[in-house]
Design an enzyme around this catalytic site. Sequence first.
Site, mmCIF file in Angstrom:
data_model
loop_
_atom_site.group_PDB
_atom_site.id
_atom_site.type_symbol
_atom_site.label_atom_id
_atom_site.label_comp_id
_atom_site.label_asym_id
_atom_site.label_seq_id
_atom_site.Cartn_x
_atom_site.Cartn_y
_atom_site.Cartn_z
ATOM 1 N N SER A 1 0.837 -1.200 0.000
ATOM 2 C CA SER A 1 0.000 0.000 0.000
ATOM 3 C C SER A 1 0.874 1.253 0.000
ATOM 4 O O SER A 1 1.681 1.433 -0.912
ATOM 5 C CB SER A 1 -0.966 -0.046 1.190
ATOM 6 N N ASP B 1 -8.425 -2.744 -7.205
ATOM 7 C CA ASP B 1 -7.875 -2.506 -5.873
ATOM 8 C C ASP B 1 -8.947 -1.974 -4.923
ATOM 9 O O ASP B 1 -9.533 -0.916 -5.148
ATOM 10 C CB ASP B 1 -6.729 -1.503 -5.995
ATOM 11 N N HIS C 1 -6.537 -5.861 -1.608
ATOM 12 C CA HIS C 1 -5.552 -4.809 -1.350
ATOM 13 C C HIS C 1 -4.488 -5.384 -0.435
ATOM 14 O O HIS C 1 -4.755 -5.686 0.716
ATOM 15 C CB HIS C 1 -6.218 -3.597 -0.699
#
Length: 423
Positions: A205, A301, A368
């Site tokens: 991330s 995502d 994610h």
Amino acid sequence: MVKVLGVVVIIVGIALCKWVYGFEFEENGSWVHGLDDLNVTELSFSDSYGVSAATSPMMVGLTLIQGAAAKGAVCLDGTLPGYHLHRGYGSGANSWLIQLEGGGWCNSIRTCVYRKKTRRGSSIYMEKQIPFTGILSNNPEENPDFFNWNRVKLRYCDGASFIGDSQNQAAQLQFRGQRIWSAAIEDLMSKGMSYANQALLSGCSAGGLAAILHCDEFRGFFPRNIKVKCLSDAGLFLDSIDIAGGRTLRNLFSGVVNMQGVRKNLPSFCLNHLDPTSCFFPQNVISNIKTPLFLLNAAYDSWQVQASLAPASADPHGYWNECKKNHAQCSPPQIQFLQGFRNQMLNAIKGFSMSKKNGLFINSCFAHCQTERQDTWFADDSPVINNKGIALAVGDWYFDRSGVKSIDCPYPCDQTCHNLVFR
């Protein structure tokens, strides 16, 4: 977790709670402090790390970087930064994997003041021990290629992907991500990383974005004859137009870049022709990274769907609420919009994918971060593209066993996904 038609669905509980500014997303798939109007509760341990309740992953203690304060390398609140290190052994004794933690950004004084009272802004609130799962696991049955490496998780407490360098004295905020990064590397070098015979910089991330932005710098810490590569997991944040025609993520990134003094640490090759905010978007940087780089990303995502494409600010009537919680509830026009996002992602990586040294794994999942979750990294039912899972794809690429440029067919063809569903 439950299986539905061969697709593993990870269900996340939502608690409604109003937060006016800012949002964060945990690297392990759980939500904290306000995604626009949503505050999503923490996941259970098994859901957060993708392991069964019966499994007991290794817990690794927090090490604070004692010399960091003298270098001005401190968290938002001025406390010492830290990392978790598990030593390698055997054939991996001189191999090093650095995992950069994710956890959103703060783009205003208000969001950063909030953040400094959490583990994303202060080591006071950091867990003293965390489980090492997925790419950090010490079990060869869970992490076949990196299990016996020196594995490090660098904690994220600056709010600008380890690349800001500024301060706000009035609010007592320190924006020192770049200095934290440098101090951590220096400390790890003194603990044996200077003798590394191979290294991998990875991140998830916001940490995946940091792995891209710091990739060539990381390469420079080692002799040229040492194998050094980088892996970005869920770090391919796109400069996308949201459902209302605005640019929610660009506005967020602009605040981060301008407030946290990010410009001075962005790649000069990008700043030569684009503005600093554009150079914080990886799509404008990846093709010019010299060090071999692997991009692992879900084509849909979950964080970007929730926070960039269809945030509450762009959807005041909540037409996207059910679709954001569960992709199975999306209408045909909504799926068409999401297919457009996937197409934008594929266009963004065209130039990058032409280089033989780079790797790709773009699966058509609503997910994610997939490297630290055990169930997505390496398990019997992990996501695959052409019968190859994520851990083997990354290993094949890193060790030059084969080239890896895996791009999934569009949704809904992939029945191996571990999709995030919110309730």
